[in-house]
Design a protein around this motif. Structure first.
Motif, mmCIF file in Angstrom:
data_model
loop_
_atom_site.group_PDB
_atom_site.id
_atom_site.type_symbol
_atom_site.label_atom_id
_atom_site.label_comp_id
_atom_site.label_asym_id
_atom_site.label_seq_id
_atom_site.Cartn_x
_atom_site.Cartn_y
_atom_site.Cartn_z
ATOM 1 N N CYS A 90 -12.918 24.929 -44.733
ATOM 2 C CA CYS A 90 -12.227 24.385 -43.552
ATOM 3 C C CYS A 90 -11.147 23.366 -43.943
ATOM 4 N N LYS A 91 -11.353 22.674 -45.063
ATOM 5 C CA LYS A 91 -10.354 21.694 -45.512
ATOM 6 C C LYS A 91 -9.009 22.348 -45.801
ATOM 7 N N CYS A 138 -5.250 25.663 -41.840
ATOM 8 C CA CYS A 138 -4.309 25.033 -40.914
ATOM 9 C C CYS A 138 -3.730 26.144 -40.046
ATOM 10 N N TYR A 176 -2.319 17.667 -30.237
ATOM 11 C CA TYR A 176 -3.221 16.880 -31.082
ATOM 12 C C TYR A 176 -3.166 17.429 -32.505
ATOM 13 N N PRO A 177 -3.474 16.616 -33.496
ATOM 14 C CA PRO A 177 -3.388 17.085 -34.886
ATOM 15 C C PRO A 177 -4.594 17.904 -35.362
ATOM 16 N N LEU A 178 -5.708 17.853 -34.607
ATOM 17 C CA LEU A 178 -6.925 18.558 -35.019
ATOM 18 C C LEU A 178 -7.424 19.472 -33.903
ATOM 19 N N SER A 183 -1.363 27.240 -36.380
ATOM 20 C CA SER A 183 -0.206 26.816 -35.595
ATOM 21 C C SER A 183 -0.475 27.110 -34.123
ATOM 22 N N THR A 202 -13.613 20.135 -37.200
ATOM 23 C CA THR A 202 -12.216 20.251 -36.792
ATOM 24 C C THR A 202 -11.384 20.741 -37.974
ATOM 25 N N ILE A 203 -10.286 21.404 -37.639
ATOM 26 C CA ILE A 203 -9.330 21.839 -38.647
ATOM 27 C C ILE A 203 -7.950 21.356 -38.212
ATOM 28 N N ARG A 204 -7.007 21.383 -39.141
ATOM 29 C CA ARG A 204 -5.646 20.953 -38.804
ATOM 30 C C ARG A 204 -4.939 22.014 -37.971
ATOM 31 N N ILE A 205 -4.081 21.531 -37.076
ATOM 32 C CA ILE A 205 -3.264 22.418 -36.267
ATOM 33 C C ILE A 205 -1.859 21.833 -36.183
ATOM 34 N N GLU A 206 -0.873 22.686 -36.354
ATOM 35 C CA GLU A 206 0.532 22.253 -36.315
ATOM 36 C C GLU A 206 1.153 22.595 -34.969
#
Length: 135
Positions: free
Chosen positions: A99-100, A103, A76-78, A105, A68-72
């Motif tokens: 991947c860390k 992020c 959901y946050p991931l 959008s 998973t990666i971050r999503i703004e």
């Protein structure tokens, strides 16, 4: 899962023997693979896919990576992602490190390319689900 048996003596010739479980199909065959120079012998496979998998494991293990990666601005946050093809097992940690720092959008759609050629692996990082923008 690898059960390394190490260097063996095969009729006076040095070789390598490994045993592991096949992960290609639900049969999970217990494979025994012997390698001497360029000759690879596979025993225990129930199908041709298992034999091909065992040979590849002896040459260069390959895996699909899911994470998973971050999503703004999403519900959901991931965001779940997957590589577009198998990548060398030795590159998995480099891909995870990359991947860390990713992020995105929202909105994102399934199979959108998130990162091309991630960590110089030759594989793209793809979204494995759609995620709409949070209202």
């Amino acid at each position: 899962y690898w059960n390394f048996r190490g260097i063996i003596n095969c009729g006076g010739k040095r070789g390598m023997k490994k045993t592991f479980d096949c992960i290609v199909c639900p049969m999970s065959c217990h494979l025994e693979v012997t390698k001497q120079k360029d000759d690879i012998q596979v025993r225990g496979n129930s199908c041709l896919k298992g034999a091909a998998f065992a040979r590849q494991e002896m040459i260069e293990p390959m895996r699909m990576l899911t994470t998973t990666i971050r999503i703004e601005h999403a519900i959901y946050p991931l965001l779940p992602v997957i590589t577009s093809r198998n990548v060398p097992k030795a590159k998995l940690f480099a891909i995870m490190e990359a991947c860390k720092h990713v992020c995105v959008s929202a909105p994102v759609h399934v199979n959108d390319v998130i990162v091309k050629n991630i960590a110089d692996s030759g594989a793209d990082l793809l979204a494995s689900r759609s995620m709409e923008r949070r209202i």
